[in-house]
Each structure stands twice: as C-alpha cells, then as structure tokens.
Design a protein around this motif. Structure first.
Motif, PDB file in Angstrom:
ATOM      1  N   GLY A 242      40.955  44.044  41.219  1.00 43.63           N
ATOM      2  CA  GLY A 242      42.237  43.713  41.871  1.00 43.63           C
ATOM      3  C   GLY A 242      43.411  44.405  41.210  1.00 43.63           C
ATOM      4  N   ALA A 243      43.375  44.494  39.882  1.00 40.67           N
ATOM      5  CA  ALA A 243      44.482  45.150  39.173  1.00 40.67           C
ATOM      6  C   ALA A 243      44.545  46.627  39.512  1.00 40.67           C
ATOM      7  N   ILE A 244      43.387  47.267  39.621  1.00 44.23           N
ATOM      8  CA  ILE A 244      43.369  48.699  39.955  1.00 44.23           C
ATOM      9  C   ILE A 244      43.861  48.932  41.378  1.00 44.23           C
ATOM     10  N   GLU A 245      43.393  48.000  42.280  1.00 40.69           N
ATOM     11  CA  GLU A 245      43.776  48.185  43.679  1.00 40.69           C
ATOM     12  C   GLU A 245      45.275  47.991  43.906  1.00 40.69           C
ATOM     13  N   LYS A 246      45.992  47.320  42.974  1.00 40.34           N
ATOM     14  CA  LYS A 246      47.424  47.098  43.145  1.00 40.34           C
ATOM     15  C   LYS A 246      48.268  48.326  42.763  1.00 40.34           C
ATOM     16  N   LYS A 247      47.643  49.287  42.147  1.00 36.97           N
ATOM     17  CA  LYS A 247      48.401  50.481  41.759  1.00 36.97           C
ATOM     18  C   LYS A 247      48.837  51.253  42.990  1.00 36.97           C
ATOM     19  N   GLN A 248      50.030  51.905  42.880  1.00 37.44           N
ATOM     20  CA  GLN A 248      50.556  52.690  43.992  1.00 37.44           C
ATOM     21  C   GLN A 248      49.730  53.944  44.221  1.00 37.44           C
ATOM     22  N   THR A 249      49.431  54.576  43.115  1.00 38.84           N
ATOM     23  CA  THR A 249      48.677  55.832  43.228  1.00 38.84           C
ATOM     24  C   THR A 249      47.426  55.697  42.365  1.00 38.84           C
ATOM     25  N   LEU A 250      46.273  55.976  43.017  1.00 39.84           N
ATOM     26  CA  LEU A 250      45.007  55.860  42.313  1.00 39.84           C
ATOM     27  C   LEU A 250      44.572  57.228  41.845  1.00 39.84           C
ATOM     28  N   ARG A 251      44.285  57.288  40.581  1.00 38.80           N
ATOM     29  CA  ARG A 251      43.760  58.529  40.035  1.00 38.80           C
ATOM     30  C   ARG A 251      42.257  58.607  40.279  1.00 38.80           C
ATOM     31  N   GLU A 252      41.729  59.773  39.960  1.00 37.21           N
ATOM     32  CA  GLU A 252      40.289  59.962  40.152  1.00 37.21           C
ATOM     33  C   GLU A 252      39.500  59.008  39.282  1.00 37.21           C
ATOM     34  N   THR A 253      39.970  58.794  38.073  1.00 38.75           N
ATOM     35  CA  THR A 253      39.276  57.844  37.178  1.00 38.75           C
ATOM     36  C   THR A 253      39.340  56.425  37.735  1.00 38.75           C
ATOM     37  N   ASP A 254      40.477  56.104  38.376  1.00 37.65           N
ATOM     38  CA  ASP A 254      40.592  54.764  38.958  1.00 37.65           C
ATOM     39  C   ASP A 254      39.583  54.584  40.109  1.00 37.65           C
ATOM     40  N   ARG A 255      39.440  55.644  40.910  1.00 41.31           N
ATOM     41  CA  ARG A 255      38.490  55.517  42.035  1.00 41.31           C
ATOM     42  C   ARG A 255      37.040  55.399  41.522  1.00 41.31           C
ATOM     43  N   ARG A 256      36.735  56.183  40.501  1.00 32.53           N
ATOM     44  CA  ARG A 256      35.374  56.047  39.946  1.00 32.53           C
ATOM     45  C   ARG A 256      35.165  54.665  39.344  1.00 32.53           C
ATOM     46  N   ARG A 257      36.213  54.144  38.713  1.00 31.34           N
ATOM     47  CA  ARG A 257      36.095  52.789  38.129  1.00 31.34           C
ATOM     48  C   ARG A 257      35.928  51.745  39.227  1.00 31.34           C
ATOM     49  N   LEU A 258      36.599  51.928  40.338  1.00 32.08           N
ATOM     50  CA  LEU A 258      36.425  50.977  41.438  1.00 32.08           C
ATOM     51  C   LEU A 258      34.989  51.018  41.969  1.00 32.08           C
ATOM     52  N   GLU A 259      34.440  52.215  42.046  1.00 30.72           N
ATOM     53  CA  GLU A 259      33.044  52.325  42.503  1.00 30.72           C
ATOM     54  C   GLU A 259      32.102  51.627  41.517  1.00 30.72           C
ATOM     55  N   ASP A 260      32.345  51.834  40.226  1.00 32.28           N
ATOM     56  CA  ASP A 260      31.502  51.165  39.213  1.00 32.28           C
ATOM     57  C   ASP A 260      31.645  49.651  39.305  1.00 32.28           C
ATOM     58  N   LEU A 261      32.900  49.195  39.479  1.00 30.99           N
ATOM     59  CA  LEU A 261      33.123  47.748  39.569  1.00 30.99           C
ATOM     60  C   LEU A 261      32.445  47.160  40.812  1.00 30.99           C
TER      61      LEU A 261
END
Length: 368
Positions: A242-261
């Motif tokens: 949820g914290a990652i998804e609240k960011k305005q701009t998602l970096r590539e690392t954020d997207r990979r982390r979302l996939e892992d989560l």
C-alpha cells in the motif's frame, strides 16, 4: 319231613341224600377239572439289558453319572420299537398269531403290544431333588402261548434296543460335533468381519480416535500460532504494498518490489488457506471424538462377546470330539445284554390244581 333237632337227624338226612350229593360233587369236580385243563397256557420270559458306566468321563474332573442320559435314550428307543410298522415287521418275521387267521392286522398289532413289557430298574446312586431319574437296567418281557415264541420275541426286542441305542448315541455324537463345528466357523467368521470393520472405521477416523485427540489439540494450537505468524507477515506485505502504491511516480525498483510483494502475498494466502482447511479438519475431528469413542467402545463390547462365545464353542467342540471318540471306542455309557431270554419250561401262573380243588369244594357246598 320234620325239623332237624339232633346230629343224628342231620346225618340221617345226608345219608338219605347221599346219591344226589355224590352226583352234584362228581359233576362239580368234573367241570372244575375240565375248566382247569381248558385254561390257555401263557408262557412268560424276559431279557435283561444292563447300562454300562462310562470307562472315561468326557468332562475332566467330573464323576460319571450312569443312567441319566440312558433313560432318555431308552425311552426314545422303546417308542420306536413299539410303532405299528415295527410291530408288523416282528409279526411277519416270527410268524406270530399264525394259528389265529381270524384276527385282523390291527388286532394282531394290539395283541403283540399288550404281550410285551418294558420295566426299568432304577439306579441306586444318590440323586438330588429335581435331577432326572437314572436307570441301571431294563427288563424286556414277552408273554405268549408258545414259550419258544416268547423267547424269540423278547430277544428280538432286546437286540433291537441294543442296535438302535448304539446307533442313536453315535448319531447324536456326530450331530453334536457337526453343530459345534458349524458354530465355530460361524463365530470365527463373525469375529473376522467385525475386526475388519473396526480396522476400516479406525482408518476413516484416525484424527478423531481417542489416542490422537491430544495430538490433534497440540496440532491445532500449532496451527493457530502459524496462522498468527502468517497474518502478521500478510499484514506487513499488504502495508508495504500500500505504501508503494501511494507514490506519485513508481520507479522500476518499485514495480519489481510490487511484483515480489504480490507473489509473497499469494503464497501467504495459499498457506493460510491450507492451514484453515487443516484447522477445520482438526476441529471437526475433535468434535466427532466422543462419537467415535462410543462407536469404538461398542465395537469392543461386540468383539469381547464374540470372543467369549468363541471360547465356549471351542470348549464344547473339544467335548463333542471327545464324546464321539469315546462312542467309537465303546468307552462311553452304553448298553449290554446281561441275560438272554430262555424258553420257559412251565406256563406262568399255574393254578390248575387250585382251581380244580376250589371247584370241588364249591360243588360240595352246593350239594350240601
């Protein structure tokens, strides 16, 4: 004629009537002698059968009680020997009542049945009240106008009792053995079927069995601990996502982390679902525990009863085998011909001389 006042008058009266008195006495004596000589002669003879005590008792430690069972066997054999068919066979075999062609077959059977007798000799052993009476011997008597016929008929009946009693005892021993052999097979089959049913029931209710109830409770507690751990992990993963998804701009690392989560959340949810299924199974098993315990107790009672019945049948089967063996070796209670019937020399009763003397006395009194 005047009244008799003295003994001389009486003697004179008798002397004057001496011819009439003598004629009446002579006639009475003649009739008495003819009646005595004309009486039919009846000859009676008998055979004696003895009940032999068993050489070996079929029940260890029990004293033999001779005659108790033999009384029942003798009664059954007597009833068989006095049937109409058997009596007709004896009449034909010995040519009885050949001198009386006017008699019908039923009359001959009735005459033969009335001419034979069976007399049981009670045993002298002490018996308590209520126990069946025992016999030690049986006397078979026959009464006929021909002494030789009487002896033949009595010996025929005696031999018939020996043959049928031996056959009856052997047949009863074989039937008893066959019955308990069938019972042993039936009870053994029932025990095997019940044991298979118990094994199948235990395999179907392993978790609910009394021996695994404590282990099921421990497993349920461990599941609760694991589920709490998974809930904590799942809460952490969901919070981070949820914290990652609240960011305005998602970096590539954020997207990979979302996939892992997402992958980790799916794994945790699948593990939690498996644990919930296991928890439901353990709860249901613990709920069915008392019912399974009652069913297993009922199975145990039935199995105990069948095993006790099987023990009794095995003991009776061994006794039946022993009885049959004793019958084959003639070591059990049996019958033996103690005395054969012999041809009587004199007719029974007699009384010819007495009858002639009594007739003479009666004629003399009548004459006087």
């Amino acid at each position: 004629m005047g009244p008799i006042q003295t003994i001389d008058d009486l003697l004179g009266l008798l002397w004057r009537r001496r011819f009439l008195i003598g004629a009446i006495v002579a006639l009475g004596m003649l009739v008495s002698v003819m009646v005595a000589l004309g009486r039919p002669k009846v000859y009676e003879t008998g055979a004696v059968i003895q009940v032999e005590s068993p050489v070996v008792s079929s029940t260890p430690g029990a004293a033999p009680t001779p005659g108790v069972r033999s009384a029942q066997i003798l009664q059954a054999v007597e009833q068989r020997l006095t049937t109409r068919e058997n009596l007709i066979a004896i009449i034909e075999r010995h040519g009885l009542f050949a001198d009386a062609p006017g008699l019908s077959l039923d009359q001959k059977v009735a005459a033969l049945r009335a001419s034979i007798g069976f007399q049981s000799v009670a045993s002298v052993s002490q018996q308590s009240f209520g126990t069946p009476s025992s016999v030690s011997a049986l006397i078979i008597t026959a009464r006929f106008a021909d002494g030789e016929q009487a002896a033949r008929v009595a010996n025929d009946f005696a031999q018939g009792i020996l043959d049928q009693s031996s056959a009856t005892q052997s047949e009863r021993a074989r039937e008893t053995l066959a019955f308990f052999q069938q019972e042993e097979q039936r009870v053994a089959t029932a025990i095997a079927a019940l044991e298979a049913e118990i094994a199948a029931y235990n395999s179907q209710n392993t978790d609910a069995a009394l021996g695994t109830a404590e282990a099921s409770r421990d497993a349920l507690a461990s599941l609760e601990t694991e589920m709490r751990t998974l809930d904590q992990s799942l809460a952490g993963f969901l919070g981070e996502r949820g914290a990652i998804e609240k960011k305005q701009t998602l970096r590539e690392t954020d997207r990979r982390r979302l996939e892992d989560l997402s992958a980790q959340i799916a794994v945790v949810e699948s593990q939690k679902a498996a644990l919930e299924t296991r928890r439901a199974d353990l709860t249901a098993a613990l709920t069915r525990g008392p019912e399974v315990t009652r069913d297993l107790a009922a199975f145990d009672r039935n199995l105990t009863q069948l095993q006790a019945q099987h023990d009794v049948v095995i003991a009776r089967l061994a006794e039946a085998e022993t009885n049959l063996r004793l019958e084959e070796l003639q070591h059990s209670e049996h019958f033996s011909l103690l005395e054969r019937a012999i041809v009587p020399e004199y007719p029974m009763g007699g009384g010819g001389k007495k009858l002639a003397l009594m007739g003479t006395v009666a004629a003399t009194l009548l004459a006087l």
